[in-house]
Design an enzyme around this catalytic site. Structure first.
Site, PDB file in Angstrom:
ATOM      1  N   HIS A 103       0.818  -1.208   0.000  1.00  0.00           N
ATOM      2  CA  HIS A 103       0.000   0.000   0.000  1.00  0.00           C
ATOM      3  C   HIS A 103       0.854   1.260   0.000  1.00  0.00           C
ATOM      4  O   HIS A 103       2.007   1.253   0.426  1.00  0.00           O
ATOM      5  CB  HIS A 103      -0.940   0.022   1.215  1.00  0.00           C
ATOM      6  CG  HIS A 103      -0.236   0.145   2.539  1.00  0.00           C
ATOM      7  ND1 HIS A 103       0.460  -0.908   3.111  1.00  0.00           N
ATOM      8  CD2 HIS A 103      -0.096   1.199   3.392  1.00  0.00           C
ATOM      9  CE1 HIS A 103       0.971  -0.509   4.265  1.00  0.00           C
ATOM     10  NE2 HIS A 103       0.658   0.769   4.461  1.00  0.00           N
ATOM     11  N   ASP A 113       0.537   4.961   1.749  1.00  0.00           N
ATOM     12  CA  ASP A 113      -0.206   5.451   2.901  1.00  0.00           C
ATOM     13  C   ASP A 113      -1.303   6.437   2.511  1.00  0.00           C
ATOM     14  O   ASP A 113      -1.078   7.382   1.745  1.00  0.00           O
ATOM     15  CB  ASP A 113       0.743   6.138   3.900  1.00  0.00           C
ATOM     16  CG  ASP A 113       1.481   5.148   4.780  1.00  0.00           C
ATOM     17  OD1 ASP A 113       0.967   4.037   5.007  1.00  0.00           O
ATOM     18  OD2 ASP A 113       2.590   5.480   5.249  1.00  0.00           O
ATOM     19  N   HIS A 133       4.636   0.129   0.352  1.00  0.00           N
ATOM     20  CA  HIS A 133       5.379  -0.642   1.351  1.00  0.00           C
ATOM     21  C   HIS A 133       4.495  -1.726   1.958  1.00  0.00           C
ATOM     22  O   HIS A 133       3.268  -1.713   1.823  1.00  0.00           O
ATOM     23  CB  HIS A 133       5.974   0.261   2.437  1.00  0.00           C
ATOM     24  CG  HIS A 133       4.974   1.105   3.171  1.00  0.00           C
ATOM     25  ND1 HIS A 133       4.456   2.267   2.655  1.00  0.00           N
ATOM     26  CD2 HIS A 133       4.403   0.954   4.397  1.00  0.00           C
ATOM     27  CE1 HIS A 133       3.611   2.807   3.509  1.00  0.00           C
ATOM     28  NE2 HIS A 133       3.544   2.027   4.576  1.00  0.00           N
ATOM     29  N   ARG A 147       5.474   6.996  13.775  1.00  0.00           N
ATOM     30  CA  ARG A 147       5.508   7.491  12.395  1.00  0.00           C
ATOM     31  C   ARG A 147       4.970   8.915  12.314  1.00  0.00           C
ATOM     32  O   ARG A 147       3.887   9.209  12.817  1.00  0.00           O
ATOM     33  CB  ARG A 147       4.660   6.593  11.488  1.00  0.00           C
ATOM     34  CG  ARG A 147       4.704   6.975  10.011  1.00  0.00           C
ATOM     35  CD  ARG A 147       3.716   6.158   9.214  1.00  0.00           C
ATOM     36  NE  ARG A 147       2.337   6.555   9.490  1.00  0.00           N
ATOM     37  CZ  ARG A 147       1.288   5.778   9.262  1.00  0.00           C
ATOM     38  NH1 ARG A 147       1.450   4.556   8.807  1.00  0.00           N
ATOM     39  NH2 ARG A 147       0.070   6.214   9.524  1.00  0.00           N
TER      40      ARG A 147
END
Length: 282
Positions: A98, A100, A258, A273
């Protein structure tokens, strides 16, 4: 700063760099940003900075965004805590290829992810270069993608397991976004294949030049979308990173996908993150 390229198509490790220094060092930050555009994802070891420094470094790329489901550290808005505990069931979102938050009208520019705690073995993350993925498509497939657009949904992903009232409220807050199947990178001008696990369907496939009979529409669109999504699975486009505490990954979310590998037993895995607000696609 030493730059060690990790694969031919994607990924480099930066050695001899303290990211906290780049908060105030314009020259160092400019060099890091240039390497990010070149290699798509950058990796660093032994980055023992504070949460405030994490946020401050990420903000050099732009303002940060929260996540409507995961939430942020209460003292550091925009710093999403991706924490796994031994008693939690295995994740069903991160272990899919995917980009993000493509369910946003303006998906993130990129992310800065730091490992706080991780299993001794397993739990790697992989990235794929979607510029190369597009460039290597056959010419006849590229021609079919001209002008094609697709929908991306938080409702069909993070919202799917919610009670219907909460799921519909989430969709009302974040209606399915529409993006070009091939987007243009706003800084480099490169063409990027831009479909992933959040993509549900093409929004303008059912046209006379693509569909002879109505019966053609669904299987034709589904087969094409499945083929395009599968391009991220090609190992030649990928890099794989093994985490250690205080390791950091910085990635360009506009040109990569990723996949967080869930090959570890029940344990604590703590990642933090910072996602940087991006631009609308074109």
């Amino acid at each position: 700063m030493q730059v060690e390229q990790l694969t031919y198509n994607i990924g480099a490790e930066l050695i001899g760099v303290n990211l906290a220094d780049a908060i105030h060092d314009d020259g160092l930050f400019a060099e890091i940003r240039q390497q990010l555009l070149r290699h798509r994802v950058l990796f660093l070891r032994k980055q023992a900075f504070s949460r405030a420094e994490h946020v401050a470094f990420a903000r050099r790329f732009g303002e940060l965004e929260d996540h409507p489901v995961a939430g942020s550290d209460p003292e550091h808005p925009g710093l999403v805590q991706i924490y796994k505990r031994p008693d939690q069931p295995m994740d069903r979102y991160e272990n899919a290829w995917h980009t993000d938050a493509t369910w946003r009208e303006a998906p993130p520019l990129g992310c800065v992810l730091r490992c706080i705690e991780c299993p001794p073995v397993g739990g790697d993350t992989m990235w794929a270069n979607m510029v190369v993925a597009y460039a290597n498509l056959p010419d006849d497939v590229k021609a079919r993608l001209e002008g094609l657009r697709a929908r991306h949904s938080i409702e069909a992903s993070f919202g799917a397991a919610m009670p219907i009232d909460k799921r519909l409220a989430l969709k009302a807050q974040y209606p399915d976004a529409e993006h070009p199947v091939v987007r243009t990178h706003p800084e480099t001008g490169e063409k990027v294949l831009f479909v992933n696990a959040f993509t549900t369907h093409f929004s303008n496939y059912h046209t006379p030049d693509r569909v002879r009979f109505g019966q053609d529409a669904n299987p034709g669109a589904s087969d094409l979308l499945r083929y395009l999504i599968s391009q991220a699975y090609i190992p030649e486009y990928q890099v794989r990173w093994r985490w250690q505490p205080n390791s950091v990954a910085i990635w360009d979310n506009r040109s990569t996908q990723h996949y967080a590998v869930m090959d570890y037993p029940p344990c604590h895995r703590k990642m933090e993150r910072a996602g940087i607000i991006g631009d609308k696609t074109y």
